[in-house]
Design a protein around this motif. Structure first.
Motif, PDB file in Angstrom:
ATOM      1  N   GLU A   1       0.845  -1.198   0.000  1.00  0.00           N
ATOM      2  CA  GLU A   1       0.000   0.000   0.000  1.00  0.00           C
ATOM      3  C   GLU A   1       0.881   1.249   0.000  1.00  0.00           C
ATOM      4  O   GLU A   1       1.823   1.367   0.781  1.00  0.00           O
ATOM      5  N   SER A   2       0.544   2.196  -0.881  1.00  0.00           N
ATOM      6  CA  SER A   2       1.325   3.420  -0.991  1.00  0.00           C
ATOM      7  C   SER A   2       1.209   4.265   0.280  1.00  0.00           C
ATOM      8  O   SER A   2       0.140   4.380   0.876  1.00  0.00           O
ATOM      9  N   ILE A   3       2.332   4.846   0.704  1.00  0.00           N
ATOM     10  CA  ILE A   3       2.366   5.749   1.851  1.00  0.00           C
ATOM     11  C   ILE A   3       2.692   7.144   1.335  1.00  0.00           C
ATOM     12  O   ILE A   3       3.711   7.347   0.676  1.00  0.00           O
ATOM     13  N   ALA A   4       1.833   8.101   1.632  1.00  0.00           N
ATOM     14  CA  ALA A   4       2.036   9.478   1.174  1.00  0.00           C
ATOM     15  C   ALA A   4       2.960  10.208   2.142  1.00  0.00           C
ATOM     16  O   ALA A   4       2.581  10.523   3.275  1.00  0.00           O
ATOM     17  N   LEU A   5       4.187  10.455   1.695  1.00  0.00           N
ATOM     18  CA  LEU A   5       5.157  11.182   2.502  1.00  0.00           C
ATOM     19  C   LEU A   5       5.410  12.559   1.912  1.00  0.00           C
ATOM     20  O   LEU A   5       5.311  12.750   0.701  1.00  0.00           O
ATOM     21  N   THR A   6       5.755  13.497   2.769  1.00  0.00           N
ATOM     22  CA  THR A   6       6.213  14.792   2.268  1.00  0.00           C
ATOM     23  C   THR A   6       7.627  14.618   1.721  1.00  0.00           C
ATOM     24  O   THR A   6       8.287  13.596   1.969  1.00  0.00           O
ATOM     25  N   GLY A   7       8.125  15.611   0.996  1.00  0.00           N
ATOM     26  CA  GLY A   7       9.478  15.534   0.461  1.00  0.00           C
ATOM     27  C   GLY A   7      10.510  15.376   1.562  1.00  0.00           C
ATOM     28  O   GLY A   7      11.466  14.603   1.426  1.00  0.00           O
ATOM     29  N   THR A   8      10.316  16.085   2.670  1.00  0.00           N
ATOM     30  CA  THR A   8      11.264  15.997   3.781  1.00  0.00           C
ATOM     31  C   THR A   8      11.228  14.623   4.427  1.00  0.00           C
ATOM     32  O   THR A   8      12.268  14.036   4.737  1.00  0.00           O
ATOM     33  N   GLU A   9      10.022  14.087   4.637  1.00  0.00           N
ATOM     34  CA  GLU A   9       9.893  12.758   5.231  1.00  0.00           C
ATOM     35  C   GLU A   9      10.540  11.697   4.341  1.00  0.00           C
ATOM     36  O   GLU A   9      11.224  10.782   4.832  1.00  0.00           O
ATOM     37  N   TYR A  10      10.346  11.825   3.032  1.00  0.00           N
ATOM     38  CA  TYR A  10      10.956  10.868   2.104  1.00  0.00           C
ATOM     39  C   TYR A  10      12.487  10.920   2.206  1.00  0.00           C
ATOM     40  O   TYR A  10      13.150   9.878   2.252  1.00  0.00           O
ATOM     41  N   LYS A  11      13.040  12.107   2.263  1.00  0.00           N
ATOM     42  CA  LYS A  11      14.495  12.237   2.298  1.00  0.00           C
ATOM     43  C   LYS A  11      15.077  11.675   3.596  1.00  0.00           C
ATOM     44  O   LYS A  11      16.178  11.117   3.592  1.00  0.00           O
ATOM     45  N   ILE A  12      14.347  11.820   4.706  1.00  0.00           N
ATOM     46  CA  ILE A  12      14.813  11.231   5.962  1.00  0.00           C
ATOM     47  C   ILE A  12      14.865   9.709   5.837  1.00  0.00           C
ATOM     48  O   ILE A  12      15.856   9.068   6.201  1.00  0.00           O
ATOM     49  N   LEU A  13      13.788   9.125   5.297  1.00  0.00           N
ATOM     50  CA  LEU A  13      13.757   7.672   5.124  1.00  0.00           C
ATOM     51  C   LEU A  13      14.810   7.217   4.121  1.00  0.00           C
ATOM     52  O   LEU A  13      15.451   6.175   4.301  1.00  0.00           O
ATOM     53  N   GLU A  14      15.020   8.009   3.067  1.00  0.00           N
ATOM     54  CA  GLU A  14      16.021   7.699   2.050  1.00  0.00           C
ATOM     55  C   GLU A  14      17.426   7.680   2.652  1.00  0.00           C
ATOM     56  O   GLU A  14      18.301   6.935   2.206  1.00  0.00           O
ATOM     57  N   LEU A  15      17.644   8.486   3.695  1.00  0.00           N
ATOM     58  CA  LEU A  15      18.935   8.507   4.376  1.00  0.00           C
ATOM     59  C   LEU A  15      19.076   7.343   5.342  1.00  0.00           C
ATOM     60  O   LEU A  15      20.099   6.646   5.352  1.00  0.00           O
ATOM     61  N   LEU A  16      18.052   7.101   6.154  1.00  0.00           N
ATOM     62  CA  LEU A  16      18.160   6.111   7.227  1.00  0.00           C
ATOM     63  C   LEU A  16      18.031   4.669   6.753  1.00  0.00           C
ATOM     64  O   LEU A  16      18.762   3.787   7.224  1.00  0.00           O
ATOM     65  N   MET A  17      17.113   4.410   5.851  1.00  0.00           N
ATOM     66  CA  MET A  17      16.760   3.031   5.509  1.00  0.00           C
ATOM     67  C   MET A  17      17.903   2.214   4.897  1.00  0.00           C
ATOM     68  O   MET A  17      18.043   1.024   5.199  1.00  0.00           O
ATOM     69  N   PRO A  18      18.753   2.800   4.045  1.00  0.00           N
ATOM     70  CA  PRO A  18      19.845   1.997   3.478  1.00  0.00           C
ATOM     71  C   PRO A  18      20.921   1.615   4.500  1.00  0.00           C
ATOM     72  O   PRO A  18      21.789   0.800   4.200  1.00  0.00           O
ATOM     73  N   HIS A  19      20.858   2.202   5.722  1.00  0.00           N
ATOM     74  CA  HIS A  19      21.899   1.959   6.727  1.00  0.00           C
ATOM     75  C   HIS A  19      21.281   1.516   8.043  1.00  0.00           C
ATOM     76  O   HIS A  19      21.388   2.210   9.064  1.00  0.00           O
ATOM     77  N   PRO A  20      20.598   0.369   8.074  1.00  0.00           N
ATOM     78  CA  PRO A  20      19.930  -0.084   9.296  1.00  0.00           C
ATOM     79  C   PRO A  20      20.907  -0.247  10.454  1.00  0.00           C
ATOM     80  O   PRO A  20      21.981  -0.812  10.305  1.00  0.00           O
ATOM     81  N   GLY A  21      20.524   0.312  11.603  1.00  0.00           N
ATOM     82  CA  GLY A  21      21.368   0.226  12.784  1.00  0.00           C
ATOM     83  C   GLY A  21      22.364   1.363  12.923  1.00  0.00           C
ATOM     84  O   GLY A  21      22.920   1.570  14.005  1.00  0.00           O
ATOM     85  N   HIS A  22      22.598   2.110  11.843  1.00  0.00           N
ATOM     86  CA  HIS A  22      23.553   3.230  11.901  1.00  0.00           C
ATOM     87  C   HIS A  22      22.870   4.459  12.487  1.00  0.00           C
ATOM     88  O   HIS A  22      21.770   4.825  12.069  1.00  0.00           O
ATOM     89  N   ILE A  23      23.518   5.100  13.438  1.00  0.00           N
ATOM     90  CA  ILE A  23      22.948   6.277  14.093  1.00  0.00           C
ATOM     91  C   ILE A  23      23.369   7.539  13.347  1.00  0.00           C
ATOM     92  O   ILE A  23      24.562   7.787  13.141  1.00  0.00           O
ATOM     93  N   PHE A  24      22.385   8.331  12.934  1.00  0.00           N
ATOM     94  CA  PHE A  24      22.630   9.621  12.292  1.00  0.00           C
ATOM     95  C   PHE A  24      22.259  10.733  13.270  1.00  0.00           C
ATOM     96  O   PHE A  24      21.185  10.710  13.872  1.00  0.00           O
ATOM     97  N   THR A  25      23.151  11.697  13.418  1.00  0.00           N
ATOM     98  CA  THR A  25      22.868  12.821  14.307  1.00  0.00           C
ATOM     99  C   THR A  25      21.836  13.746  13.665  1.00  0.00           C
ATOM    100  O   THR A  25      21.610  13.707  12.448  1.00  0.00           O
ATOM    101  N   LYS A  26      21.231  14.588  14.492  1.00  0.00           N
ATOM    102  CA  LYS A  26      20.270  15.557  13.970  1.00  0.00           C
ATOM    103  C   LYS A  26      20.944  16.505  12.972  1.00  0.00           C
ATOM    104  O   LYS A  26      20.340  16.908  11.984  1.00  0.00           O
TER     105      LYS A  26
END
Length: 229
Positions: A150-175
């Motif tokens: 099912e499609s999830i409607a994300l804003t551009g900012t939300e998509y970019k956050i997921l695009e950063l975090l998801m390829p690196h599971p377990g890696h901690i990114f600072t704010k």
């Protein structure tokens, strides 16, 4: 094909920040914090190009470039906090292909790296990956996110956050790293703004209150949780 850049700089936080932008382009960076390590990594990892800081412990960037040029003609970009013409001329005479003065905008460095890869290899800017975990699928080409089909409607900012975090599971990114990735190092926002976007993204991704995939690590930042096997 994944291209690899060797980045050598004793200011490791600069390479960490640059890594966020390079990963977005499908370019991997191998990092060294001194000239000796840089030369060893070059010989073992055989990167497609090098990014060398002039002032490094062990061996300076000029010395590393001299030794690299004895065995390879890979493209090389020099980084320096000094702006003297002599440094630039020496670097170019030793075989550097480009020169960037600090402080620099990470987006400019990425653009210069991509230019060298296009000039020397069959490199194209398009980079397509599909990441899947917890029933979530992120398609970097379609810029789409689905959960259980099912499609999830994300804003551009939300998509970019997921695009950063998801390829690196377990890696901690600072704010700060998240902010730099989203806003390209410009118009930096406060921590509370990042927190709000993270919270909104979590709510859209989860199936239940217990289903928290993006986790806060107190005092450090955020991570996309690894799937248990």
């Amino acid at each position: 094909m994944e291209y690899t850049v060797l980045g050598a700089d004793d200011e490791t936080e600069l390479l960490d920040s640059l890594e966020l932008f390079l990963n977005k382009e499908g370019i991997k960076i191998i990092k060294a914090d001194n000239g000796i390590s840089a030369l060893e990594l070059f010989k073992t990892k055989k990167p497609h190009m090098v990014l060398l800081d002039v002032m490094m412990p062990g061996l300076d960037g000029f010395s590393v470039l001299r030794k690299i040029r004895e065995i390879s003609h890979v493209p090389a970009i020099m980084l320096t906090a000094r702006s003297q013409d002599y440094d630039k001329i020496l670097g170019l005479e030793l075989g550097a292909d480009d020169y960037i003065s600090k402080p620099f905008n990470p987006m400019e460095v990425v653009a210069r790296i991509k230019a060298q890869l296009r000039r020397n290899y069959d490199y194209h800017d398009t980079y397509h990956r599909v990441y899947s975990a917890y029933g979530i699928e992120l398609d970097t080409d379609a810029k789409s996110v689905t959960r259980d089909g099912e499609s999830i409607a994300l804003t551009g900012t939300e998509y970019k956050i997921l695009e950063l975090l998801m390829p690196h599971p377990g890696h901690i990114f600072t704010k700060q790293q998240i902010s730099e990735y989203i806003w390209n190092g410009e118009n930096m926002v406060d921590d509370s703004t990042v927190m709000v976007h993270i919270s909104n993204l979590r709510n859209k991704l989860k199936r239940s209150n217990e289903d928290v995939i993006i986790k806060a690590v107190k005092g450090l930042g955020y991570k996309f949780e690894k799937e248990s096997k």
